[in-house]
Design an enzyme around this catalytic site. Structure first.
Site, PDB file in Angstrom:
ATOM      1  CB  ALA A   1      -0.902  -0.013   1.218  1.00 34.20           C
ATOM      2  CG  ASN A   2       0.080   4.617  -1.934  1.00 32.97           C
ATOM      3  OD1 ASN A   2      -0.710   5.463  -1.524  1.00 32.97           O
ATOM      4  ND2 ASN A   2      -0.129   3.924  -3.053  1.00 32.97           N
ATOM      5  NE  ARG A   3       4.618   7.072   4.811  1.00 30.76           N
ATOM      6  CZ  ARG A   3       4.700   6.466   5.996  1.00 30.76           C
ATOM      7  NH1 ARG A   3       3.660   6.435   6.793  1.00 30.76           N
ATOM      8  NH2 ARG A   3       5.823   5.882   6.357  1.00 30.76           N
TER       9      ARG A   3
END
Ligand code: C5P
Length: 414
Positions: A213-215
């Site tokens: 995932a990412n932020r």
């Protein structure tokens, strides 16, 4: 920057009728007032039994209207003037009885005559007991009103005043508010535009439990969608993983991975005037996601990754092949932690974009999760515009201002 909220300065007539949910209209009046609307409240006789006019008066800072032929009101405003002056008339909550009166075109009180006398759009939020709502008479009246152009804010299912659970609960004030914005935005500068916006981060599965995932919070993309909606565009919002809720009044398509997002974008842009790719799309996915949860072991675990489809790259190739409508304007984002403008210029060219929003994610108050952003807009003609640190909604409006300017350049060049 001045408020770009369509409610700011709008004249809203809020008709409140005798449903138990009338107390929620106080919150609605408050939210409308806070958004900058000039709110004229009309209470029916039954509504005034349930909520005191003073509650509304204190919130809207205006007199509350009840009597059709009040002497004072007749000299100053007249019983049809409210309707003439309105930019929008909102009836919330609307009882079965009032739906019937409005469908029949009766003029038996101030609210009914106002609805008859106005040419402003009508937004109706019904609230009643489930059987009353589902009664063929009520359904018929709703159909009639819809056919005549009224926008119905669908009641929700949930706990009702009777103690039962069922459909008939007044829609949340935020939903009603956004519906009013959509209606007022019909006169906005993006009216008639169909836009596709992506938002949030993608999540690429590693096994049934874990993801890459990412932020990304989704806030920037949601602001872009909201700004377009508030300027009259029909918005399709393609959403990955986010930490906030999407705006109301837009069509939401969920796309959790780069692949599903790519499919959703390609499916929807054929009809679009603009695509804004604000999503943080993963560049890599697991080469072979495990079918079962990967067990913990003592030795090292090596995960093999392969590139995901580059969505903007695919769009660029289709554009080059003439497979997409010429009017489509494509906007990308460049989130960078170093050499911001060099990378952004390179991406603008390589992805054949009309505009790129370069975003220094290392700057204070900028980038993932924040409510503000500091960006530079770079367009296909070489123009570069650095914006100060701004709320994401203001950045979004600046983006649409620039997109509209590009469209005007095209029109002039023809
Ligand atoms: O080259 P980079 O991935 O940093 O470019 C960012 C822009 O490209 C963003 O607008 C993002 O939404 C888009 N993107 C894409 N497909 C990917 C990765 C990013 O369209 N696989």
């Amino acid at each position: 920057m001045a408020s770009r909220d369509p409610l700011d300065g709008a004249r809203v007539v809020l008709g409140v009728t005798g449903s138990i949910a009338a107390y929620k209209a106080v919150m609605l009046a408050s939210a409308l007032h806070q958004a900058g609307a000039i709110v004229e409240v009309i209470l029916t006789r039954e509504a005034a039994e349930l909520v005191r006019p003073l509650s509304f008066q204190a919130i809207t800072h205006r007199p509350v209207h009840q009597e059709m032929f009040s002497l004072l009101a007749e000299t100053e405003i007249g019983h049809v003037t409210l309707g003439h002056q309105a930019d929008v008339v909102v009836v919330a909550p609307a009882t079965a009885h009032t739906l019937a009166r409005l469908a029949l075109g009766l003029g038996d009180d101030l609210l009914a005559t106002t609805v008859l006398a106005t040419r402003a759009p009508l937004v109706i939020a019904p609230a009643m007991e489930t059987n009353m709502l589902l009664h063929p008479a009520t359904q018929g009246h709703l159909r009639t009103l819809r056919e005549r152009g009224a926008v119905i804010v669908e009641p929700e299912a949930g706990h009702l005043a009777s103690g039962a659970r069922g459909v008939g609960r007044l829609a949340e004030p935020a939903v009603i508010l956004d519906t009013v914005r959509v209606v007022l935005a019909r006169r906005g500068d993006l009216a008639g535009w169909r836009v596709v916006v992506t938002a949030g981060g993608t999540q690429e599965p590693i096994d049934p439990v874990r993801v890459l995932a990412n932020r990304s919070s989704g806030k920037m993309g949601f602001a872009v969608a909201q700004a377009a909606r508030d300027r009259g565009a029909q918005v399709t919002l393609i959403v990955g993983a986010t930490s906030v809720a999407p705006p109301h009044g837009v069509r939401v398509i969920e796309a959790p991975t780069a692949r599903t997002m790519c499919e959703a974008v390609l499916r929807t842009i054929a009809e679009a005037d603009a695509l804004v790719m604000a999503a943080a799309v993963a560049d890599y996915e697991a080469a072979a996601p495990a079918a079962q949860k990967i067990k913990k072991r003592e030795e090292r675990l090596v995960l093999e990754l392969v590139p995901t489809p580059d969505i903007l790259g695919t769009v660029a190739a289709q554009r080059a092949a003439g497979a997409l409508p010429e009017r489509l304007l494509v906007v990308g984002f460049a989130a960078e932690s170093a050499d911001l403008l060099t990378h952004a210029r390179e991406k603008l060219r390589r992805k054949r974009l009309d505009l790129i929003v370069a975003n220094d994610i290392m700057a204070a108050g900028s980038g993932f999760g924040t409510d503000t952003n500091q960006v530079v807009l770079l367009d296909r003609s070489g123009a570069e515009r650095a914006l100060p640190l701004l709320p994401k909604l203001d950045v979004a409006h600046a983006l649409w201002d620039h997109v509209l300017a590009l469209r005007q350049q095209e029109v002039r060049a023809r």
